[in-house]
Design an enzyme around this catalytic site. Structure first.
Site, PDB file in Angstrom:
ATOM      1  N   MET A  13       0.848  -1.193   0.000  1.00 34.99           N
ATOM      2  CA  MET A  13       0.000   0.000   0.000  1.00 34.99           C
ATOM      3  C   MET A  13       0.880   1.238   0.000  1.00 34.99           C
ATOM      4  O   MET A  13       1.762   1.377   0.823  1.00 34.99           O
ATOM      5  CB  MET A  13      -0.857  -0.063   1.250  1.00 34.99           C
ATOM      6  CG  MET A  13      -1.949   0.945   1.398  1.00 34.99           C
ATOM      7  SD  MET A  13      -3.434   0.800   0.435  1.00 34.99           S
ATOM      8  CE  MET A  13      -3.953  -0.874   0.620  1.00 34.99           C
ATOM      9  N   CYS A  14       0.687   1.982  -0.887  1.00 35.24           N
ATOM     10  CA  CYS A  14       1.478   3.228  -1.005  1.00 35.24           C
ATOM     11  C   CYS A  14       0.940   4.278  -0.028  1.00 35.24           C
ATOM     12  O   CYS A  14      -0.020   4.038   0.684  1.00 35.24           O
ATOM     13  CB  CYS A  14       1.405   3.783  -2.416  1.00 35.24           C
ATOM     14  SG  CYS A  14       1.660   2.559  -3.711  1.00 35.24           S
ATOM     15  N   ARG A  15       1.552   5.404  -0.027  1.00 30.21           N
ATOM     16  CA  ARG A  15       1.105   6.546   0.780  1.00 30.21           C
ATOM     17  C   ARG A  15       0.974   7.739  -0.146  1.00 30.21           C
ATOM     18  O   ARG A  15       1.878   7.967  -0.974  1.00 30.21           O
ATOM     19  CB  ARG A  15       2.156   6.896   1.855  1.00 30.21           C
ATOM     20  CG  ARG A  15       2.592   5.747   2.763  1.00 30.21           C
ATOM     21  CD  ARG A  15       1.645   5.528   3.926  1.00 30.21           C
ATOM     22  NE  ARG A  15       0.487   4.745   3.535  1.00 30.21           N
ATOM     23  CZ  ARG A  15      -0.566   4.508   4.319  1.00 30.21           C
ATOM     24  NH1 ARG A  15      -0.614   4.992   5.534  1.00 30.21           N
ATOM     25  NH2 ARG A  15      -1.568   3.792   3.895  1.00 30.21           N
TER      26      ARG A  15
END
Ligand code: GLN
Length: 235
Positions: free
Chosen positions: A1-3
């Site tokens: 999961m990216c930010r």
């Protein structure tokens, strides 16, 4: 999961949003605090913005990379000189099987909007698009959202979620006038500073004005007011 991170308001240096805050995207690239999937975000980064002196209707400027944000001394040197009223930035943790290349890093653009995706979606439920910038799921999803129009973002997200009930679909998109986002499977927080609005996967500092947003919602802001709408979808 990216930010991811978005800003709409008074002009800010890109470094002040991404690099300087104590828990900003730079720190989130190696020590995110709220990330549910993945430990670091070292598979690339990107930023898009609209400099004050580009003409009305000109496409946003972007700088994207497949390397970790912390390793980019050139960007750290130039970022204080990049100022904008509207910024979308992200650090990336590639999902398994996805390409690692600069074009797979958010933000994606249709020439007018900037868009980032935190999450994962089965590419088989997305239409093939000649406009997708990469074969990464996020680029195919961006192409679909651009095709449908950002005014239908909530509808598009719930439709994709119905086709892939396991999908995580946190979207953040902005142009010079508005910023929209969805929460669908991951965290998002909002900060109203008085001179603008920041949306971020997790707060980038300890400002007590940060508010956590509920899951399965659509968020809209013009840089002043923030509206939340519940999204209906598969259980
Ligand atoms: N699935 C997307 C990718 O591989 C986004 C990943 C993420 O949110 N970590 O880039």
């Amino acid at each position: 999961m990216c930010r991811h991170l978005g800003w709409l308001g008074a002009p800010r240096a890109v470094s002040a949003l991404m690099l300087d805050p104590p828990y900003g995207l730079l720190v989130q690239s190696y020590a995110p605090r709220r990330q549910k999937h993945g430990l670091v975000n070292a598979d690339g980064w990107g930023v898009g913005f609209y400099p004050p002196d580009i003409g009305e209707g000109a496409p946003p400027c972007r700088w994207r990379s497949a390397a970790p944000l912390w390793a980019d001394a050139s960007f750290a040197s130039v970022a204080p000189a990049l100022r904008s009223e509207c910024v979308v930035a992200a650090v990336r943790s590639a999902s398994i099987g996805m390409p690692i290349e600069p074009t797979a890093s958010a933000p994606f653009t249709d020439g007018s909007w900037l868009l980032s995706h935190n999450g994962l979606v089965d590419r088989a439920v997305l239409p093939l698009s000649a406009h997708a910038e990469s074969t990464v799921d996020s680029a195919l999803l961006a192409a679909l959202i651009f095709d449908r129009g950002l005014d239908r973002l909530g509808e598009t997200v719930t439709e994709v979620a119905a086709r892939d009930p396991g999908a995580r679909l946190n979207i953040l998109a902005a142009n010079r006038c508005e910023m929209v986002a969805t929460t669908w499977g991951d965290t998002l927080s909002v900060l109203r500073t008085g001179d603008g609005v920041a949306l971020a996967s997790e707060p980038y500092d300890d400002d007590p004005r940060w508010e956590d947003l509920p899951d399965r919602h659509l968020v809209h802001t013009d840089g002043t007011a923030v509206q939340l709408t519940a999204l209906k979808g598969p259980a």
